[in-house]
Design a protein around this motif. Structure first.
Motif, PDB file in Angstrom:
ATOM      1  N   PHE A  89       0.803  -1.217   0.000  1.00  0.00           N
ATOM      2  CA  PHE A  89       0.000   0.000   0.000  1.00  0.00           C
ATOM      3  C   PHE A  89       0.840   1.273   0.000  1.00  0.00           C
ATOM      4  O   PHE A  89       0.332   2.349  -0.302  1.00  0.00           O
ATOM      5  CB  PHE A  89      -0.926   0.031   1.221  1.00  0.00           C
ATOM      6  N   THR A  90       2.108   1.158   0.355  1.00  0.00           N
ATOM      7  CA  THR A  90       2.902   2.370   0.598  1.00  0.00           C
ATOM      8  C   THR A  90       4.166   2.498  -0.251  1.00  0.00           C
ATOM      9  O   THR A  90       4.778   3.568  -0.254  1.00  0.00           O
ATOM     10  CB  THR A  90       3.329   2.431   2.084  1.00  0.00           C
ATOM     11  N   HIS A  91       4.568   1.437  -0.938  1.00  0.00           N
ATOM     12  CA  HIS A  91       5.834   1.461  -1.664  1.00  0.00           C
ATOM     13  C   HIS A  91       5.669   0.936  -3.088  1.00  0.00           C
ATOM     14  O   HIS A  91       4.894   0.007  -3.327  1.00  0.00           O
ATOM     15  CB  HIS A  91       6.880   0.588  -0.961  1.00  0.00           C
ATOM     16  N   PRO A  92       6.439   1.500  -4.023  1.00  0.00           N
ATOM     17  CA  PRO A  92       6.506   0.893  -5.352  1.00  0.00           C
ATOM     18  C   PRO A  92       7.308  -0.393  -5.302  1.00  0.00           C
ATOM     19  O   PRO A  92       7.890  -0.732  -4.273  1.00  0.00           O
ATOM     20  CB  PRO A  92       7.209   1.963  -6.186  1.00  0.00           C
ATOM     21  N   ALA A  93       7.356  -1.067  -6.427  1.00  0.00           N
ATOM     22  CA  ALA A  93       8.032  -2.363  -6.461  1.00  0.00           C
ATOM     23  C   ALA A  93       9.516  -2.243  -6.152  1.00  0.00           C
ATOM     24  O   ALA A  93      10.099  -3.119  -5.539  1.00  0.00           O
ATOM     25  CB  ALA A  93       7.822  -3.010  -7.828  1.00  0.00           C
ATOM     26  N   LYS A  94      10.137  -1.150  -6.573  1.00  0.00           N
ATOM     27  CA  LYS A  94      11.553  -0.942  -6.302  1.00  0.00           C
ATOM     28  C   LYS A  94      11.756   0.471  -5.786  1.00  0.00           C
ATOM     29  O   LYS A  94      11.143   1.408  -6.277  1.00  0.00           O
ATOM     30  CB  LYS A  94      12.390  -1.162  -7.566  1.00  0.00           C
ATOM     31  N   ILE A  95      12.628   0.598  -4.810  1.00  0.00           N
ATOM     32  CA  ILE A  95      12.891   1.894  -4.200  1.00  0.00           C
ATOM     33  C   ILE A  95      14.321   2.306  -4.494  1.00  0.00           C
ATOM     34  O   ILE A  95      15.264   1.567  -4.232  1.00  0.00           O
ATOM     35  CB  ILE A  95      12.680   1.844  -2.672  1.00  0.00           C
ATOM     36  N   GLY A  96      14.491   3.502  -5.045  1.00  0.00           N
ATOM     37  CA  GLY A  96      15.827   4.039  -5.226  1.00  0.00           C
ATOM     38  C   GLY A  96      16.222   4.875  -4.026  1.00  0.00           C
ATOM     39  O   GLY A  96      15.498   4.954  -3.035  1.00  0.00           O
ATOM     40  N   GLN A  97      17.347   5.486  -4.073  1.00  0.00           N
ATOM     41  CA  GLN A  97      17.808   6.336  -2.979  1.00  0.00           C
ATOM     42  C   GLN A  97      17.436   7.780  -3.272  1.00  0.00           C
ATOM     43  O   GLN A  97      17.979   8.405  -4.170  1.00  0.00           O
ATOM     44  CB  GLN A  97      19.319   6.200  -2.807  1.00  0.00           C
ATOM     45  N   GLN A 103       7.482   0.499 -10.722  1.00  0.00           N
ATOM     46  CA  GLN A 103       6.032   0.646 -10.830  1.00  0.00           C
ATOM     47  C   GLN A 103       5.352   0.214  -9.529  1.00  0.00           C
ATOM     48  O   GLN A 103       5.805  -0.685  -8.853  1.00  0.00           O
ATOM     49  CB  GLN A 103       5.514  -0.205 -11.995  1.00  0.00           C
ATOM     50  N   TRP A 104       4.256   0.878  -9.228  1.00  0.00           N
ATOM     51  CA  TRP A 104       3.438   0.463  -8.098  1.00  0.00           C
ATOM     52  C   TRP A 104       2.579  -0.723  -8.530  1.00  0.00           C
ATOM     53  O   TRP A 104       1.987  -0.716  -9.602  1.00  0.00           O
ATOM     54  CB  TRP A 104       2.528   1.609  -7.640  1.00  0.00           C
ATOM     55  N   GLU A 105       2.521  -1.714  -7.670  1.00  0.00           N
ATOM     56  CA  GLU A 105       1.613  -2.835  -7.907  1.00  0.00           C
ATOM     57  C   GLU A 105       0.250  -2.459  -7.353  1.00  0.00           C
ATOM     58  O   GLU A 105       0.120  -2.204  -6.144  1.00  0.00           O
ATOM     59  CB  GLU A 105       2.134  -4.092  -7.206  1.00  0.00           C
ATOM     60  N   PRO A 106      -0.766  -2.391  -8.175  1.00  0.00           N
ATOM     61  CA  PRO A 106      -2.076  -1.936  -7.684  1.00  0.00           C
ATOM     62  C   PRO A 106      -2.581  -2.814  -6.543  1.00  0.00           C
ATOM     63  O   PRO A 106      -2.528  -4.043  -6.616  1.00  0.00           O
ATOM     64  CB  PRO A 106      -2.977  -2.060  -8.915  1.00  0.00           C
ATOM     65  N   SER A 107      -3.044  -2.182  -5.489  1.00  0.00           N
ATOM     66  CA  SER A 107      -3.657  -2.923  -4.381  1.00  0.00           C
ATOM     67  C   SER A 107      -5.147  -3.057  -4.655  1.00  0.00           C
ATOM     68  O   SER A 107      -5.762  -2.218  -5.317  1.00  0.00           O
ATOM     69  CB  SER A 107      -3.408  -2.226  -3.051  1.00  0.00           C
ATOM     70  N   THR A 108      -5.723  -4.103  -4.142  1.00  0.00           N
ATOM     71  CA  THR A 108      -7.125  -4.417  -4.392  1.00  0.00           C
ATOM     72  C   THR A 108      -7.903  -4.468  -3.080  1.00  0.00           C
ATOM     73  O   THR A 108      -7.324  -4.464  -1.994  1.00  0.00           O
ATOM     74  CB  THR A 108      -7.251  -5.772  -5.092  1.00  0.00           C
ATOM     75  N   GLN A 109      -9.208  -4.554  -3.187  1.00  0.00           N
ATOM     76  CA  GLN A 109     -10.030  -4.717  -1.995  1.00  0.00           C
ATOM     77  C   GLN A 109      -9.705  -6.025  -1.294  1.00  0.00           C
ATOM     78  O   GLN A 109      -9.759  -6.115  -0.064  1.00  0.00           O
ATOM     79  CB  GLN A 109     -11.517  -4.680  -2.360  1.00  0.00           C
ATOM     80  N   ALA A 110      -9.318  -7.027  -2.074  1.00  0.00           N
ATOM     81  CA  ALA A 110      -8.915  -8.304  -1.466  1.00  0.00           C
ATOM     82  C   ALA A 110      -7.675  -8.124  -0.598  1.00  0.00           C
ATOM     83  O   ALA A 110      -7.561  -8.746   0.470  1.00  0.00           O
ATOM     84  CB  ALA A 110      -8.653  -9.340  -2.557  1.00  0.00           C
ATOM     85  N   ASP A 111      -6.756  -7.261  -1.026  1.00  0.00           N
ATOM     86  CA  ASP A 111      -5.567  -6.979  -0.214  1.00  0.00           C
ATOM     87  C   ASP A 111      -5.955  -6.284   1.084  1.00  0.00           C
ATOM     88  O   ASP A 111      -5.415  -6.591   2.155  1.00  0.00           O
ATOM     89  CB  ASP A 111      -4.591  -6.086  -0.992  1.00  0.00           C
ATOM     90  N   VAL A 146      -0.695  12.113  -3.690  1.00  0.00           N
ATOM     91  CA  VAL A 146      -1.740  12.534  -2.747  1.00  0.00           C
ATOM     92  C   VAL A 146      -2.959  11.632  -2.898  1.00  0.00           C
ATOM     93  O   VAL A 146      -3.577  11.222  -1.904  1.00  0.00           O
ATOM     94  CB  VAL A 146      -2.108  14.012  -2.967  1.00  0.00           C
ATOM     95  N   GLU A 147      -3.299  11.290  -4.127  1.00  0.00           N
ATOM     96  CA  GLU A 147      -4.447  10.413  -4.360  1.00  0.00           C
ATOM     97  C   GLU A 147      -4.173   9.006  -3.845  1.00  0.00           C
ATOM     98  O   GLU A 147      -5.056   8.365  -3.250  1.00  0.00           O
ATOM     99  CB  GLU A 147      -4.793  10.377  -5.844  1.00  0.00           C
ATOM    100  N   LYS A 148      -2.942   8.508  -4.051  1.00  0.00           N
ATOM    101  CA  LYS A 148      -2.580   7.187  -3.500  1.00  0.00           C
ATOM    102  C   LYS A 148      -2.756   7.175  -1.982  1.00  0.00           C
ATOM    103  O   LYS A 148      -3.337   6.246  -1.409  1.00  0.00           O
ATOM    104  CB  LYS A 148      -1.119   6.856  -3.835  1.00  0.00           C
ATOM    105  N   LEU A 149      -2.229   8.201  -1.332  1.00  0.00           N
ATOM    106  CA  LEU A 149      -2.313   8.289   0.124  1.00  0.00           C
ATOM    107  C   LEU A 149      -3.753   8.397   0.580  1.00  0.00           C
ATOM    108  O   LEU A 149      -4.173   7.742   1.543  1.00  0.00           O
ATOM    109  CB  LEU A 149      -1.493   9.487   0.610  1.00  0.00           C
ATOM    110  N   SER A 150      -4.525   9.210  -0.111  1.00  0.00           N
ATOM    111  CA  SER A 150      -5.931   9.391   0.247  1.00  0.00           C
ATOM    112  C   SER A 150      -6.698   8.071   0.138  1.00  0.00           C
ATOM    113  O   SER A 150      -7.498   7.726   1.021  1.00  0.00           O
ATOM    114  CB  SER A 150      -6.563  10.448  -0.664  1.00  0.00           C
ATOM    115  N   THR A 151      -6.455   7.331  -0.929  1.00  0.00           N
ATOM    116  CA  THR A 151      -7.144   6.052  -1.131  1.00  0.00           C
ATOM    117  C   THR A 151      -6.835   5.082   0.004  1.00  0.00           C
ATOM    118  O   THR A 151      -7.721   4.391   0.519  1.00  0.00           O
ATOM    119  CB  THR A 151      -6.716   5.438  -2.478  1.00  0.00           C
ATOM    120  N   THR A 152      -5.568   5.027   0.414  1.00  0.00           N
ATOM    121  CA  THR A 152      -5.174   4.108   1.484  1.00  0.00           C
ATOM    122  C   THR A 152      -5.741   4.541   2.828  1.00  0.00           C
ATOM    123  O   THR A 152      -6.201   3.711   3.625  1.00  0.00           O
ATOM    124  CB  THR A 152      -3.646   3.998   1.549  1.00  0.00           C
TER     125      THR A 152
END
Length: 303
Positions: A89-97, A103-111, A146-152
């Motif tokens: 819910f909070t991180h993309p697939a890979k994090i740089g420094q 890419q973000w893996e879309p989270s679902t209602q099942a998650d 902001v929209e990602k954060l709001s959704t979570t």
């Protein structure tokens, strides 16, 4: 009456409790006694001293109901768990420094449902304190984020939530960020960490009715360049630094409306986090359940 004279409102602990093996990676022989014969149950021992813990493992995947039931059964009735939200819910697939990549893996209602099912025993027993949404240093303030954060935040609206934002763009838009979090009924995690050009800048002010504080240590030299992860957190706050931290906490919580306080240390190398949590409790006159074993106290005279 001062908030810090009402100890049930103030909870001080560590980020994680399970650090097997000897220092510097592990806590056995530092915080936990050296096992002789029967293996020490870390959580049971930990909860003899502290009244809260921040769970790290939930960041890597939702806890099972069986695991959460075990946490409930091993701890006193008034013990509280705070949990990091699953990184999906909070991180993309890979994090740089310094900046997110990948890419973000879309989270679902099942998650969402899976995570809620895992923490249900904590919520049902009254031992769920806070969900912590910890975002990476490269998660900057943009309409998309902001929209990602709001959704979570909306997905987990029934729980107390605290949001850790690390990129400076969030504090550059300070009033908007505060208003956004207040609109969602969430608190803003106050953090102590090494500061770089892109690091968030925060006044020590509470958003909402809860103060949530995380201290990561100040090992700037090893923050981005280290051979093993524990080296980033190899830092012991001095008594003077802890005293200054306590003064800021007292000032921040002296304002009307603050209902509860959580303070966690994440400088976990060599069990420094447990040492500093005890020192902060001493400075704030917040009683611990007990002091740790004599061997630990002997190793750390500052206690």
């Amino acid at each position: 009456m001062s908030l810090f004279q009402t100890s049930q409102l103030v909870r001080i602990g560590t980020a994680g409790y399970s650090y097997p093996g000897p220092p510097p990676k592990g806590w056995h022989g530092a915080f936990y006694p050296q096992a002789k014969g029967k293996r020490i149950d870390e959580l049971e021992y930990y909860s003899r001293i502290f009244n809260t813990v921040e769970i790290n493992s939930s960041f890597y995947g939702p806890p099972s109901e069986r695991t959460a039931n075990g946490w409930v059964g091993k701890t006193p009735d008034d013990f509280l768990f705070t949990l990091k939200l699953w990184q999906k819910f909070t991180h993309p697939a890979k994090i740089g420094q310094g900046k997110s990549t990948g890419q973000w893996e879309p989270s679902t209602q099942a998650d969402v449902d899976l995570f809620k099912a895992g923490i249900h025993p904590l919520a049902e027993s009254g031992k769920l304190g806070v969900l912590v949404l910890q975002y990476p240093a490269g998660f900057y303030c943009s309409p998309e984020n902001v929209e990602k954060l709001s959704t979570t935040l909306r997905a987990f609206a029934e729980y107390p939530r605290a949001v850790e934002l690390r990129h400076r763009t969030w504090s550059d838009e300070l009033n908007r960020t505060r208003a956004f979090l207040e609109e969602h009924g969430a608190s803003w995690v106050l953090i102590d960490e090494p500061k770089f050009s892109t690091s968030i800048r925060q006044d020590f002010e509470v958003v909402g009715d809860m103060l949530y504080f995380r201290a990561h240590g100040r090992n700037a030299q090893a923050w981005w360049k280290h051979e093993e992860p524990w080296q980033r957190y190899d830092y012991l706050y001095s008594r003077e630094e802890i005293r200054h931290m306590a003064d800021k906490l007292k000032t921040a919580t002296s304002k009307p409306g603050v209902q509860k306080v959580f303070a966690f240390f994440n400088n976990h190398a060599r069990a420094n986090t447990a040492i500093n949590a005890i020192m902060l409790a001493q400075e704030l006159n917040v009683p611990l359940r007990s002091m740790p074993n004599e061997a630990m106290v002997a190793q750390f005279p500052a206690l």
